[in-house]
Design a protein around this motif. Structure first.
Motif, PDB file in Angstrom:
ATOM      1  N   UNK A 160       0.834  -1.205   0.000  1.00 42.62           N
ATOM      2  CA  UNK A 160       0.000   0.000   0.000  1.00 42.62           C
ATOM      3  C   UNK A 160       0.869   1.256   0.000  1.00 42.62           C
ATOM      4  N   UNK A 161       1.950   1.242   0.793  1.00 41.20           N
ATOM      5  CA  UNK A 161       2.862   2.385   0.836  1.00 41.20           C
ATOM      6  C   UNK A 161       3.475   2.651  -0.534  1.00 41.20           C
ATOM      7  N   UNK A 162       3.869   1.572  -1.234  1.00 41.32           N
ATOM      8  CA  UNK A 162       4.434   1.731  -2.577  1.00 41.32           C
ATOM      9  C   UNK A 162       3.424   2.342  -3.532  1.00 41.32           C
ATOM     10  N   UNK A 163       2.177   1.880  -3.453  1.00 41.05           N
ATOM     11  CA  UNK A 163       1.149   2.389  -4.360  1.00 41.05           C
ATOM     12  C   UNK A 163       0.761   3.817  -4.039  1.00 41.05           C
ATOM     13  N   UNK A 164       0.732   4.159  -2.762  1.00 41.10           N
ATOM     14  CA  UNK A 164       0.435   5.539  -2.380  1.00 41.10           C
ATOM     15  C   UNK A 164       1.524   6.469  -2.899  1.00 41.10           C
ATOM     16  N   UNK A 165       2.783   6.038  -2.782  1.00 39.51           N
ATOM     17  CA  UNK A 165       3.893   6.847  -3.280  1.00 39.51           C
ATOM     18  C   UNK A 165       3.838   6.982  -4.800  1.00 39.51           C
ATOM     19  N   UNK A 166       3.525   5.877  -5.488  1.00 44.42           N
ATOM     20  CA  UNK A 166       3.502   5.891  -6.951  1.00 44.42           C
ATOM     21  C   UNK A 166       2.342   6.720  -7.496  1.00 44.42           C
ATOM     22  N   UNK A 167       1.298   6.888  -6.690  1.00 46.22           N
ATOM     23  CA  UNK A 167       0.095   7.592  -7.141  1.00 46.22           C
ATOM     24  C   UNK A 167       0.025   9.000  -6.559  1.00 46.22           C
ATOM     25  N   UNK A 168       1.074   9.434  -5.887  1.00 49.98           N
ATOM     26  CA  UNK A 168       1.064  10.710  -5.165  1.00 49.98           C
ATOM     27  C   UNK A 168       0.703  11.892  -6.075  1.00 49.98           C
ATOM     28  N   UNK A 169       1.254  11.925  -7.277  1.00 47.51           N
ATOM     29  CA  UNK A 169       0.971  13.054  -8.170  1.00 47.51           C
ATOM     30  C   UNK A 169      -0.493  13.089  -8.573  1.00 47.51           C
ATOM     31  N   UNK A 170      -1.058  11.937  -8.889  1.00 48.16           N
ATOM     32  CA  UNK A 170      -2.461  11.886  -9.296  1.00 48.16           C
ATOM     33  C   UNK A 170      -3.379  12.271  -8.145  1.00 48.16           C
ATOM     34  N   UNK A 171      -3.045  11.826  -6.939  1.00 54.07           N
ATOM     35  CA  UNK A 171      -3.843  12.172  -5.759  1.00 54.07           C
ATOM     36  C   UNK A 171      -3.771  13.677  -5.517  1.00 54.07           C
ATOM     37  N   UNK A 172      -2.571  14.235  -5.601  1.00 50.67           N
ATOM     38  CA  UNK A 172      -2.409  15.673  -5.393  1.00 50.67           C
ATOM     39  C   UNK A 172      -3.132  16.473  -6.466  1.00 50.67           C
ATOM     40  N   UNK A 173      -3.086  15.989  -7.705  1.00 46.97           N
ATOM     41  CA  UNK A 173      -3.768  16.682  -8.804  1.00 46.97           C
ATOM     42  C   UNK A 173      -5.276  16.731  -8.586  1.00 46.97           C
ATOM     43  N   UNK A 174      -5.801  15.744  -7.875  1.00 49.46           N
ATOM     44  CA  UNK A 174      -7.233  15.715  -7.567  1.00 49.46           C
ATOM     45  C   UNK A 174      -7.559  16.541  -6.326  1.00 49.46           C
ATOM     46  N   UNK A 175      -6.531  17.111  -5.694  1.00 48.50           N
ATOM     47  CA  UNK A 175      -6.751  17.895  -4.486  1.00 48.50           C
ATOM     48  C   UNK A 175      -7.091  17.041  -3.291  1.00 48.50           C
ATOM     49  N   UNK A 176      -6.668  15.770  -3.320  1.00 45.94           N
ATOM     50  CA  UNK A 176      -7.002  14.818  -2.270  1.00 45.94           C
ATOM     51  C   UNK A 176      -5.766  14.438  -1.463  1.00 45.94           C
ATOM     52  N   UNK A 177      -6.003  13.704  -0.378  1.00 49.26           N
ATOM     53  CA  UNK A 177      -4.917  13.148   0.419  1.00 49.26           C
ATOM     54  C   UNK A 177      -5.255  11.712   0.771  1.00 49.26           C
ATOM     55  N   UNK A 178      -4.221  10.889   0.959  1.00 40.71           N
ATOM     56  CA  UNK A 178      -4.400   9.509   1.410  1.00 40.71           C
ATOM     57  C   UNK A 178      -3.443   9.258   2.559  1.00 40.71           C
ATOM     58  N   UNK A 179      -3.977   8.791   3.681  1.00 40.65           N
ATOM     59  CA  UNK A 179      -3.156   8.475   4.846  1.00 40.65           C
ATOM     60  C   UNK A 179      -3.347   7.012   5.197  1.00 40.65           C
ATOM     61  N   UNK A 180      -2.240   6.290   5.303  1.00 37.79           N
ATOM     62  CA  UNK A 180      -2.275   4.869   5.640  1.00 37.79           C
ATOM     63  C   UNK A 180      -2.074   4.686   7.142  1.00 37.79           C
ATOM     64  N   UNK A 181      -2.925   3.860   7.755  1.00 35.77           N
ATOM     65  CA  UNK A 181      -2.819   3.547   9.172  1.00 35.77           C
ATOM     66  C   UNK A 181      -2.609   2.043   9.322  1.00 35.77           C
ATOM     67  N   UNK A 182      -1.526   1.648   9.947  1.00 30.95           N
ATOM     68  CA  UNK A 182      -1.246   0.229  10.169  1.00 30.95           C
ATOM     69  C   UNK A 182      -1.810  -0.185  11.515  1.00 30.95           C
ATOM     70  N   UNK A 183      -2.588  -1.265  11.515  1.00 30.62           N
ATOM     71  CA  UNK A 183      -3.127  -1.762  12.774  1.00 30.62           C
ATOM     72  C   UNK A 183      -4.496  -2.362  12.618  1.00 30.62           C
ATOM     73  N   UNK A 184      -5.028  -2.864  13.714  1.00 30.50           N
ATOM     74  CA  UNK A 184      -6.358  -3.468  13.732  1.00 30.50           C
ATOM     75  C   UNK A 184      -7.410  -2.377  13.616  1.00 30.50           C
ATOM     76  N   UNK A 185      -8.400  -2.599  12.760  1.00 30.07           N
ATOM     77  CA  UNK A 185      -9.436  -1.585  12.557  1.00 30.07           C
ATOM     78  C   UNK A 185     -10.128  -1.215  13.868  1.00 30.07           C
ATOM     79  N   UNK A 186     -10.312  -2.181  14.758  1.00 31.93           N
ATOM     80  CA  UNK A 186     -11.012  -1.920  16.021  1.00 31.93           C
ATOM     81  C   UNK A 186     -10.247  -0.927  16.891  1.00 31.93           C
ATOM     82  N   UNK A 187      -8.933  -0.883  16.737  1.00 28.27           N
ATOM     83  CA  UNK A 187      -8.119   0.033  17.526  1.00 28.27           C
ATOM     84  C   UNK A 187      -7.886   1.365  16.813  1.00 28.27           C
ATOM     85  N   UNK A 188      -7.830   1.323  15.484  1.00 25.57           N
ATOM     86  CA  UNK A 188      -7.479   2.529  14.718  1.00 25.57           C
ATOM     87  C   UNK A 188      -8.692   3.385  14.387  1.00 25.57           C
ATOM     88  N   UNK A 189      -9.759   2.764  13.908  1.00 20.76           N
ATOM     89  CA  UNK A 189     -10.896   3.505  13.347  1.00 20.76           C
ATOM     90  C   UNK A 189     -11.588   4.441  14.336  1.00 20.76           C
TER      91      UNK A 189
END
Length: 298
Positions: A160-189
């Motif tokens: 996921x980190x590799x794909x987020x880095x590779x897609x950074x320009x397209x995400x920025x061009x859309x005016x968006x952000x993506x943040x990756x959180x590692x861990x159990x959904x029950x603890x993170x969400x």
């Protein structure tokens, strides 16, 4: 190419012609379209690339996934990197983005009707993100979105980190952000909300119907496949409850599931306080994902 098709067909590959073309395109460094044009004219393949192609055919005939051999897969308009340790996104999962796009547009339309001229930031959560496919598709196709992706597996997080880095320009061009959180959904969400949209393709395969496909059982990680229990509903039910708690009033959940789970998914949505649960079919007409809304919330 004819020999390659025959070789893959004899190995039990369902799409031997397509796989042979994609492998040859990969070896030659060409797009599928570029290869098609060259094949119309005919051309000689250098000996070194012939050997590389033969190696790729050997791996594919051994039922290694095509995507692991090429190292990439297409998802909507994205080219994602992947390999061992992460679930390979399927074409039907692409369908989950369409209702998310429609819901974001409706939310912004409501803002305009109330006289708010500024387009709101759409907050989106992708639970069990894997390669980041849903998160990145949402970020690039819903401009001005703030996307949070959560993943338990350390191996999947690396992809996921590799794909987020590779897609950074397209995400920025859309005016968006993506943040990756590692861990159990029950603890993170619980610490991330509230959200306007939750999209998720959680583990859901029932233990009673384990797939008999070498590319799946031999390569897709079990943590990304099996939902727990004979009906596979333990993880989906947990995800639905977390989604309901994370959504703000008017928020939308889009969740993929097994074709046998539609009724159970709708019941879990209702139990979690979500309304209007509706099941949608995939390209083959099978029940594949469900949408539901939170009418009241934080």
């Amino acid at each position: 190419m004819a020999a390659a098709r025959t070789r893959l067909a004899e190995a039990g590959i369902d799409t031997p012609g397509t796989d042979a073309r994609l492998l040859l395109a990969h070896v030659l460094g060409l797009t599928h379209k570029e290869l098609s044009l060259k094949l119309l004219r005919g051309f000689d393949v250098p000996a070194e690339q012939v050997r590389s192609f033969d190696d790729c055919l050997t791996r594919r005939a051994g039922r290694e996934p095509l995507q692991h051999i090429t190292g990439t897969t297409g998802f909507r308009h994205l080219d994602l990197r992947l390999g061992p340790g992460v679930f390979i996104p399927r074409p039907e999962t692409e369908l989950l983005i369409d209702p998310a796009i429609a819901h974001a547009a409706a939310l912004r339309s409501d803002d305009e009707h109330t006289g708010n001229g500024r387009a709101r930031v759409i907050r989106i959560l992708d639970m069990c993100t894997g390669t980041g496919a849903l998160a990145l598709a949402a970020a690039t196709e819903i401009p001005g979105s703030e996307v949070h992706a959560v993943e338990l597996s350390a191996e999947a997080c690396r992809w996921a980190e590799l794909n987020i880095a590779a897609t950074a320009e397209a995400v920025a061009a859309a005016g968006s952000t993506v943040t990756l959180h590692a861990g159990d959904v029950a603890e993170v969400v619980p610490g991330l909300g509230p959200f306007d949209i939750v999209v998720t393709n959680p583990p859901y395969v029932p233990e009673a119907t384990q797939p008999d496909i070498p590319e799946v059982t031999g390569y897709d990680p079990a943590i990304a496949l099996y939902g727990g229990g004979a009906d596979g509903m333990q993880t989906p039910a947990r995800i639905i409850k977390l989604a309901a708690e994370a959504l703000r009033a008017g928020g939308l959940l889009v969740i993929e599931h097994d074709e046998t789970q539609a009724a159970a998914i709708q019941q879990a949505c209702a139990a979690a306080g979500l309304s209007g649960a509706a099941t949608h079919t995939d390209y083959t007409g099978r029940d594949r994902f469900t949408t539901a809304e939170r009418l009241e919330g934080p």
